[in-house]
Design an enzyme around this catalytic site. Structure first.
Site, short mmCIF file in Angstrom:
data_model
loop_
_atom_site.label_atom_id
_atom_site.label_comp_id
_atom_site.label_asym_id
_atom_site.label_seq_id
_atom_site.Cartn_x
_atom_site.Cartn_y
_atom_site.Cartn_z
N ARG A 113 0.86 -1.18 0.00
CA ARG A 113 0.00 0.00 0.00
C ARG A 113 0.90 1.24 0.00
O ARG A 113 1.72 1.42 0.91
CB ARG A 113 -0.89 -0.01 1.25
CG ARG A 113 -1.69 1.28 1.42
CD ARG A 113 -2.58 1.20 2.65
NE ARG A 113 -3.36 2.42 2.80
CZ ARG A 113 -3.15 3.34 3.74
NH1 ARG A 113 -2.17 3.20 4.62
NH2 ARG A 113 -3.91 4.41 3.81
N HIS A 157 -2.87 11.40 0.26
CA HIS A 157 -2.47 11.09 1.63
C HIS A 157 -1.82 12.33 2.24
O HIS A 157 -0.60 12.40 2.43
CB HIS A 157 -1.50 9.90 1.61
CG HIS A 157 -1.24 9.23 2.93
ND1 HIS A 157 -1.45 7.89 3.16
CD2 HIS A 157 -0.78 9.71 4.11
CE1 HIS A 157 -1.13 7.58 4.40
NE2 HIS A 157 -0.70 8.67 5.00
N GLU A 203 -7.61 9.07 5.69
CA GLU A 203 -7.95 9.70 6.97
C GLU A 203 -8.57 11.10 6.86
O GLU A 203 -8.09 12.05 7.48
CB GLU A 203 -6.71 9.74 7.88
CG GLU A 203 -6.20 8.35 8.23
CD GLU A 203 -5.10 8.34 9.29
OE1 GLU A 203 -4.57 9.42 9.59
OE2 GLU A 203 -4.79 7.26 9.79
N ASN A 344 -7.51 2.51 9.54
CA ASN A 344 -6.17 2.59 10.13
C ASN A 344 -6.35 2.51 11.63
O ASN A 344 -6.81 3.47 12.26
CB ASN A 344 -5.48 3.91 9.77
CG ASN A 344 -5.23 4.03 8.28
OD1 ASN A 344 -5.30 3.04 7.55
ND2 ASN A 344 -4.93 5.23 7.82
N TYR A 346 -5.03 2.11 15.43
CA TYR A 346 -3.91 2.15 16.38
C TYR A 346 -4.40 2.20 17.82
O TYR A 346 -4.25 1.26 18.56
CB TYR A 346 -3.03 3.38 16.13
CG TYR A 346 -2.31 3.36 14.81
CD1 TYR A 346 -1.04 2.79 14.69
CD2 TYR A 346 -2.88 3.91 13.67
CE1 TYR A 346 -0.37 2.76 13.48
CE2 TYR A 346 -2.21 3.88 12.46
CZ TYR A 346 -0.97 3.31 12.36
OH TYR A 346 -0.32 3.27 11.17
N GLU A 410 -3.88 0.10 8.09
CA GLU A 410 -2.70 0.39 8.91
C GLU A 410 -2.92 -0.20 10.28
O GLU A 410 -4.00 -0.08 10.86
CB GLU A 410 -2.47 1.89 9.07
CG GLU A 410 -2.05 2.60 7.81
CD GLU A 410 -1.77 4.09 8.03
OE1 GLU A 410 -1.46 4.48 9.17
OE2 GLU A 410 -1.88 4.85 7.06
C1 NOJ Z 1 -1.78 7.24 10.03
C2 NOJ Z 1 -1.27 7.86 8.78
O1 NOJ Z 1 -2.04 7.48 7.66
C3 NOJ Z 1 0.20 7.58 8.52
O2 NOJ Z 1 0.61 8.47 7.56
C4 NOJ Z 1 0.97 7.68 9.81
O3 NOJ Z 1 2.35 7.58 9.61
C5 NOJ Z 1 0.50 6.61 10.76
N1 NOJ Z 1 -0.89 6.83 11.04
C6 NOJ Z 1 1.24 6.49 12.07
O4 NOJ Z 1 1.01 7.61 12.88
#
Ligand code: NOJ
Length: 514
Positions: A113, A157, A203, A344, A346, A410
């Site tokens: 990706r 992006h 995002e 994404n 986290y 992600e």
């Molecule tokens: C989301 C973003 O899409 C990416 O560009 C970034 O590096 C990562 N999160 C980690 O923070």
């Protein structure tokens, strides 16, 4: 995190971040598979495993071969990144793409990706295509295909051409929609014969906050008291306008793709949301309600229009006239404008109700009635990592939005700023992290979520939007002190590749001893 051996399956001990229930379900699942450990064959057929990067973060060659600045070049050159660094060279993938594809091939990735740099491909934001930019992406895509690796391409992006910012205020202006759509068409037309997986925007649910509410990211717009040192702005209105234009730009590109390209090229198109999961900070009904509101403001902001054609009623009632209206014809375009949703994932954000009562001064967080976790910068006290949160996010999409096909675009973990500059081969913490999220993902799929892919963030170290070079996320490391930006393979890359070749998710012995 501790691991234990139970019924032939190495699982996280209950004291770790997987709950008792999850561990129990994993054991049941293992029993159903005859007690064998989890492997990639337990994921649905055709499930895609990959890793990702984005153009600004790894390409470098910032002013080479006709590329012009993006708003992130301007921001970093003005010294605003977390560590004062720029991405002028970064991992220099522009000159090392063949080497990087070889790394992916050696790791047995199904897919890569990456994003296309708008200011490299169309340096003036619209009009002339840069032949060198075209050549670069053609080469990269060809190299991937030659190695049997699917290109999954993000069109936008965060790296808006600075020239569009200067000319008409960038995403704040509805003119953005037309220019973005024309740029997207350049991508479909030139690369769509080989690219079958498109993401319109990465995002769109956080770019308006960083750039137009807190103003700590480009183009640094905000208003008192929601940010300092801004270039102008209005934190009460602009985040919603910018999100609206990103949504319309997405829908416009999808409708163009569907009308002119999809039937011939046979690809899929979607958009990718930041998928933080909001949890109550304490056990009170007030905190629980605040967390629910935040999930609605964070995910519902885009998912509700994508599925139902309008913003969530909760946002309508709390934001009022500051939330742009979606016209009937736009609603028709927006509703259903995705073949998949990228997530994404986290963090878990711990939420409490906002204590702000001032009705005159409002921003996104006050509208949501939740405390702003960024008030004092990136305060780690508000953020946690829990694999079960990925499960909650997938359940939420399943129950609230009709169980759309999902790509986990992600998921990954950075190291600490103290580690920056050190060459480290052993990142066992990263393998452990990814293993526990893959277990959670596997459980969600068994529970009926329609997840179809998983991409580690990231393939290799690069410039991080929030941390500069102060947090490295790569399966492969990059020596940023070396002019040649030498790559090296971390133990997590060996683990991932062992798993992708059919080995156990949690092998007894490392696949390659480091
Ligand atoms: C989301 C973003 O899409 C990416 O560009 C970034 O590096 C990562 N999160 C980690 O923070």
């Amino acid at each position: 995190m501790a691991t234990g051996e139970l019924a032939g399956l190495r699982v996280l001990a209950p004291s770790s971040s997987l709950s008792f229930v999850a561990v129990f379900l994993l054991l049941l699942a293992a029993a159903a598979r005859g007690g064998s450990a989890l492997t990639r064959r337990d994921f649905p057929e055709g499930f895609v495993f990959g890793a990702g990067t984005s153009a600004f973060q790894v390409e470098g060659a910032a002013s080479e071969d006709g590329r012009k600045p993006s708003i992130w070049d301007t921001f970093t050159h003005q010294g605003y990144s977390a560590d004062g660094s720029t991405a002028d060279v970064s991992a220099d993938q522009y000159h090392h793409y063949k080497e990087d594809v070889k790394l992916m091939y050696d790791m047995s990735l199904d897919a890569y990706r990456f994003s296309i740099s708008w200011p490299r491909l169309v340096p003036d934001g619209r009009g002339e295509i840069n032949p060198k930019g075209l050549e670069y992406y053609n080469n990269l895509i060809d190299e991937l295909i030659l190695h049997g690796i699917q290109p999954h391409v993000t069109i936008y992006h965060f790296d808006l051409p600075q020239i569009l910012q200067d000319e008409y205020g960038g995403i704040l202006s509805p003119r953005f929609i037309e220019d973005y759509t024309a740029y997207a068409e350049v991508c479909f037309k030139n690369f769509g014969d080989r690219v079958k997986h498109w993401v319109t925007v990465n995002e769109p649910n956080i770019e308006p906050i960083g750039g137009y509410d807190a103003g700590n990211q480009p183009p640094r717009r905000c208003s008192y008291p929601f940010g300092t040192n801004c270039t102008g702005g209005n934190s009460s209105t602009e985040p919603y306008i910018v999100a609206h234009h990103l949504l319309l730009a997405h829908a416009s590109a999808v409708s163009l793709y569907r009308q002119k390209y999809q039937a011939i090229q046979g690809g899929q198109i979607g958009l990718t949301l930041l998928g933080w999961w909001h949890e109550p900070k304490t056990d009170t009904p007030e905190d629980a309600a605040a967390a629910t509101r935040m999930n609605e403001f964070h995910i519902g902001w885009f998912m509700h229009p994508l599925v139902h054609g309008d913003y969530p009623p909760l946002m309508r009632s709390r934001v009022g006239a500051r939330l742009p209206s979606i016209t009937a014809s736009d609603s028709e375009k927006i509703r259903g404008s995705f073949d998949f949703i990228g997530i994404n994932h986290y963090l878990v954000v711990r939420v409490q109700p906002s204590d702000a009562n001032d009705q005159r001064l409002r921003d996104y967080y006050i509208d949501a009635g939740a405390q702003n976790p960024f008030k004092e910068g990136f305060d780690k006290a508000h953020f946690e990592y829990h694999p079960w949160a990925l499960g909650k996010m997938l359940d939420h999409l399943k129950l609230e939005y009709g169980n759309p096909p999902v790509m986990i675009h992600e998921n990954g973990v950075g190291d600490s700023p103290e580690a920056a500059g050190k060459i480290d081969y052993d990142d066992g913490f990263r393998s452990e992290f990814l293993q526990s999220y893959l277990e959670a993902l596997y459980l969600s799929i068994r529970n009926g979520s329609d997840a179809r892919g998983y991409f580690v963030w990231s393939l290799l170290d690069g410039f991080e939007f929030l941390f500069g070079y102060g947090a490295r996320f790569g399966l492969c490391g990059v020596d940023f002190t070396a002019a040649a930006r030498t790559r090296y393979v971390r133990s997590s890359a060996h683990w991932y590749s062992g798993f992708l070749r059919g080995g156990e998710l949690r092998p007894e012995k490392p696949y390659v001893s480091s």
